[in-house]
Structures are given as structure tokens and as C-alpha cells.
Design a protein around this motif. Sequence first.
Motif, short mmCIF file in Angstrom:
data_model
loop_
_atom_site.label_atom_id
_atom_site.label_comp_id
_atom_site.label_asym_id
_atom_site.label_seq_id
_atom_site.Cartn_x
_atom_site.Cartn_y
_atom_site.Cartn_z
N PRO A 29 0.54 23.22 23.74
CA PRO A 29 1.40 24.09 22.78
C PRO A 29 0.58 23.94 21.38
O PRO A 29 -0.04 22.93 21.16
N MET A 30 0.86 25.09 20.85
CA MET A 30 0.08 25.21 19.45
C MET A 30 0.94 26.02 18.22
O MET A 30 1.91 26.60 18.79
N LEU A 78 -1.69 21.00 13.46
CA LEU A 78 -0.94 21.81 14.27
C LEU A 78 -0.85 21.58 15.67
O LEU A 78 0.48 21.91 16.13
N GLN A 79 -1.60 20.93 16.09
CA GLN A 79 -1.49 20.58 17.64
C GLN A 79 -0.70 19.63 17.80
O GLN A 79 0.14 19.49 18.54
N ALA A 80 -0.61 18.56 16.90
CA ALA A 80 0.10 17.51 16.96
C ALA A 80 1.47 17.89 16.65
O ALA A 80 2.78 17.37 17.39
N VAL A 81 1.81 18.80 15.77
CA VAL A 81 3.02 19.18 15.54
C VAL A 81 3.52 20.03 16.50
O VAL A 81 4.88 19.95 16.92
N ALA A 82 2.77 20.94 17.01
CA ALA A 82 3.21 21.57 18.37
C ALA A 82 3.76 20.77 19.36
O ALA A 82 4.62 21.00 20.32
N TYR A 83 2.81 19.80 19.68
CA TYR A 83 3.32 18.93 20.96
C TYR A 83 4.65 18.25 20.71
O TYR A 83 5.61 18.13 21.36
N ARG A 137 5.16 29.77 17.68
CA ARG A 137 4.84 28.98 18.65
C ARG A 137 4.16 29.36 19.78
O ARG A 137 4.34 30.60 20.20
N VAL A 138 3.10 28.77 20.25
CA VAL A 138 2.18 29.62 21.47
C VAL A 138 2.05 28.33 22.52
O VAL A 138 1.78 27.11 22.00
N ALA A 186 10.92 31.99 18.00
CA ALA A 186 10.02 32.59 18.88
C ALA A 186 8.66 31.89 19.45
O ALA A 186 8.19 30.73 18.63
N LEU A 187 8.49 32.17 20.61
CA LEU A 187 7.36 31.70 21.36
C LEU A 187 6.72 32.61 21.95
O LEU A 187 7.08 33.57 22.56
N LEU A 188 5.38 32.37 22.14
CA LEU A 188 4.45 33.15 22.92
C LEU A 188 3.74 32.30 24.15
O LEU A 188 3.09 31.44 24.10
N VAL A 189 3.61 32.96 25.30
CA VAL A 189 3.02 32.30 26.55
C VAL A 189 1.69 32.97 26.71
O VAL A 189 1.70 34.20 26.95
#
Length: 348
Positions: A29-30, A78-83, A137-138, A186-189
Motif C-alpha cells: 500500500p501507498m 507515506l509507505q508507513a502510513v499506508a501500511y 490510497r494505492v 478512494a483507493l486505486l489498485v
Amino acid sequence: MPDPSPGATRAHNALEASRQLVARRKGVPMVVSLRGARQAGTPVTGTADARLADLFETFHADLHPDGADDETALIETLQAVAYDRLLGGESGPHATAPAQPAPLPGDPAEPAPLPGHPAAIGRAATLADLRAGRFLRVMNYHNTPPGMRDELVAELTALARDYAVVTPDDLDRFMRTGRWDLDRPALLVAVYEGYRDNYDVAAAACEEAGVTGWFFVCTAFMDAPAERQYDFALDHRIKLVDENPRGERIAMTWDEVADLHRRGHVVTPHTASHELAERVVTEEDVRREVVEPKLLVDAATGGDAACTAWLAGTHWTGRGVADRALVDAGYRYLFANTMVQRLPDPRD
């Protein structure tokens, strides 16, 4: 989240857990800024936005107490926040949140790019994007071998329950209006490189979970003869797993690209040969890595590929041959390490 390390903070544990996903070739996640969106008159409201901005500020201070403001520091935060928010289980997307805080002293209310540099990178600009709701979010995937199928279906199904997986129309609308017309965050895959197992496994998993996948394909990887694709991948930093056998086809075909489009997924170029922006300097480089991939994907799908991404996630600055080429070729968006950018329209 894994068991905390002695003395480690929540931010450090989240970053380490995310790095383990990268090492194991799992979905990562990011959170990224959305740049080039119309500036809404008021910040986007919502508990998820306020909590995300607060968490970004806290995690940045924990991970970089020296105040580091370079791209590496920003990516790690951002990587840590997303996880933590998407996979860590610390807090759900609809959890109760405190009121949205005012910007910290010295932080601009809006990003303030330098002249000629429309994609300002740094803590202040990103924090402003998060607090204004200009972010996405991705979930990033690469290899998706058959052994990952059940895990992938479960992960995507859980995400689809809590998040609205965006389509190109959703992204276009946000960039025009500065608002999401969605009932959930919202999230994108995103699925990268164009592996055969992206078609065989990831697309089917997306459909079982009821989500739209965005498939970024390396067109020269697909065009390499099957018996050469393994070596092509090694030569172009396309990561392989044990279930990608040497001597057999490991990339998508153009018929599969067309089928993904018919099934409602997004298929768009990731250059031809997984190239770095800094290496696109000649007319031949531009033709091979920027222009032809879009022509090929458009011909296969009958559509108009809107997006691209460079190896290493280089952002658009408006300078240099590679940046001009993206605009001239007709791309509307560039996916970069810390942001999705709406590119200038040459008709404007």
C-alpha cells in the motif's frame, strides 16, 4: 502488523512491515498526493482525511527526527502510513477521528511549487495535500503468481468493503472538481509490468472482489519472444518469482490486453522496456519508450491510454525531453513515487 521490535515506534514497525511485503513480492500500500486537481474552495471533510494527515505528521517525526525533507524521507513516511491504515489493523477507514487540525506553523495552506517545478516534493506540500483531501490510497502489485490467488482475493475483497476502488472517470472527476463523489474513501489498485499472471490471476481476483484493476504494461516485455522473456525481465529490472519459469511465456499477449479492456479494467503503458525517465533523451528514446507504447495499447484496446509511469517513479517537473514527450504523446496522468499528476493539456 508484526510483533513490535524492542524500542521501535509504531511508525518504524509499519515501515518494516511494508518493506517485508516488498521483499516477498506482495501487494504494497501507498498514499500519494493528487497534483493538478482543481483546488476546492474548502478542504475535503471526512474522518479518514483528518486521521491520515495527523498520522503522516506523527510518523514523519518518528522516522525522521532530523526533519529530513527529501523524497526518500517522504516515501518512507507515506509507505508507513499506508501500511498502518490499510493493512496494519491499527485503525479502520471509518474510525472516529478528532476534528481536522489547523496547519502547523510554517506549513502552507496549499502546496507552493517552485517556479517551473509544478510537483513540489516535501513534507509541507504533502501535508497540505493530505489535509485538503487531495490524495489517493494505492495498492501496488507486481508479480501475482497462482500461489497468491486466494490471498489476493481475500485482500482485495477486504479493501473493497472499506474503500471505493476508483475508475478513470472517478479520477477525471476529482481532477476537474477537487471532490470525490464516492460513498467511501478512494483507493486505486495498480498492477505493474504486464506479467502473464497479472492476466491469469490478478484480473480474475479483481473481478471476484468487484474492483477495477489498473494494469501498467511494459510493451517491449510483451513483444519479446516467449523463450526470451525471462532474460528480458532480468535485463530490465522486471522482478521474477519462482513461478515465472525460464523458457515459457511470462508476459501478457496483446489479445489478453484487449480482453482486459473489454472486461472493464484499465490497461495503460509502463514504458516499453521498464525505462528510467532520465534515460529518455533522444528522439529515438521518445519514440520507443513514450510514443509507441501508447499507440500499441490504444490499437489493442480501441481506447485512449490516459496514464503512464516510469521505472523508479520519477515525477513530472515540466523540464527535459521525457516530460515534454509525455504531454506531446497525449498522456493525461503520470503515476510517480509520491503523487499522481495531471499533466498539462497542450490545448489549454
